[in-house]
Design an enzyme around this catalytic site. Structure first.
Site, PDB file in Angstrom:
ATOM      1  N   GLY A 162      36.975  53.446  31.788  1.00  0.00           N
ATOM      2  CA  GLY A 162      37.345  52.325  31.030  1.00  0.00           C
ATOM      3  C   GLY A 162      38.374  52.611  29.715  1.00  0.00           C
TER       4      GLY A 162
ATOM      5  CG  HIS B  79      39.959  42.684  21.365  1.00  0.00           C
ATOM      6  ND1 HIS B  79      41.298  42.263  21.832  1.00  0.00           N
ATOM      7  CD2 HIS B  79      39.134  42.725  22.402  1.00  0.00           C
ATOM      8  CE1 HIS B  79      41.033  42.628  22.937  1.00  0.00           C
ATOM      9  NE2 HIS B  79      39.765  42.774  23.548  1.00  0.00           N
TER      10      HIS B  79
ATOM     11  CE  LYS C 101      41.181  46.353  22.200  1.00  0.00           C
ATOM     12  NZ  LYS C 101      40.355  47.209  23.043  1.00  0.00           N
TER      13      LYS C 101
ATOM     14  N   GLY D 272      44.880  47.465  25.726  1.00  0.00           N
ATOM     15  CA  GLY D 272      45.383  47.933  26.854  1.00  0.00           C
ATOM     16  C   GLY D 272      45.733  46.712  28.073  1.00  0.00           C
TER      17      GLY D 272
END
Length: 252
Positions: free
Chosen positions: A80, A140, A144, A150
């Site tokens: 991830g 976010h 981050k 992404g």
């Protein structure tokens, strides 16, 4: 569903969420790696303590080197971590050589996968309705590491692929008129926002928004653990779409 032995690479908040969901689904974590115990310091695959699948939510700076290590060791992996996907062809070669499976996604939320599927169904019609312009916005938390996310880029790429009037993604702030064939992706960093992605379709007479809001890291953790269940024993480079097409509940 058989028990999996998992190795976690990245033991922060996402790693802890993955471990909790894994335990709920009858799996166990047998090895953990983080900044204090780097995976890249391991001499060989014995450091994985017999793990069936590695689950990697670490940092972009080391992602590609770690992926190379998984392939070299021939261990299946779920990744991830973002920031490495410009090397997909190289990674595909590594995975084929190692005869292992690697499933990657910029976002493991199954809800977000549904959004992408919904867009895919709408794009042929939207391509004929050129009165609608389209853009992507993501928000976010302030910690981050990458911007835009992404996931926002994946949404934008899907839109560009499906719309003949859009030729490229534009992620920079616009200080003048934007090109008509550019798809604008904007970012916001605010407080503790876990993750929100918005696709906006705008015309002279109306506006449509498709919004995906993550409520907790459990959404991503559940997708990652289900991906680990699916990729075990498979060979090749996969995405979340492959898992859904192949049967999200069918273990490898």
């Amino acid at each position: 569903m058989s028990e999996l032995a998992l190795a976690l690479v990245g033991t922060g908040r996402m790693g802890r969420a993955v471990e909790a969901v894994a335990a709920e689904r009858g799996h166990r974590v047998v090895a953990r790696f983080d900044a204090d115990t780097p995976l890249l310091d391991a001499r060989d695959d014995s450091a994985l303590e017999g793990a069936d699948v590695v689950v990697d939510f670490s940092v972009p700076a080391v992602a590609l080197d770690q992926i190379h290590r998984y392939a070299f060791w021939g261990v299946d992996a779920v990744v991830g971590t973002t920031g490495w996907t410009d090397s997909l062809d190289k990674v595909r070669g590594w995975v084929e050589e190692g005869q292992s499976g690697l499933l990657w996604a910029p976002n493991f939320s199954l809800g977000l996968a549904l959004v992408l599927r919904a867009l895919g169904g709408a794009l042929p019609l939207l391509d004929r309705l050129d009165e609608y312009d389209v853009a992507v916005h993501e928000a976010h938390h302030t910690g981050k590491l990458d911007s835009p996310s992404g996931t926002a880029l994946r949404l934008a790429e899907a839109l560009v692929e499906g719309l003949g009037r859009k030729a490229h993604v534009e992620t920079e702030t616009q200080h003048g008129a934007i090109e008509a064939n550019a798809l604008h992706v904007t970012s916001q960093r605010l407080g503790h926002v876990l993750g929100e992605h918005t696709v906006t379709l705008d015309s002279e007479v109306d506006q449509i928004q498709i919004v995906h809001t993550a409520k907790s890291r459990r959404a991503f953790a559940l997708g990652a653990v289900r991906a680990a269940e699916w990729v075990r024993g498979r060979q090749g480079l996969f995405t979340l779409d492959d898992m859904i097409d192949g049967g999200v509940g069918d273990a490898g």
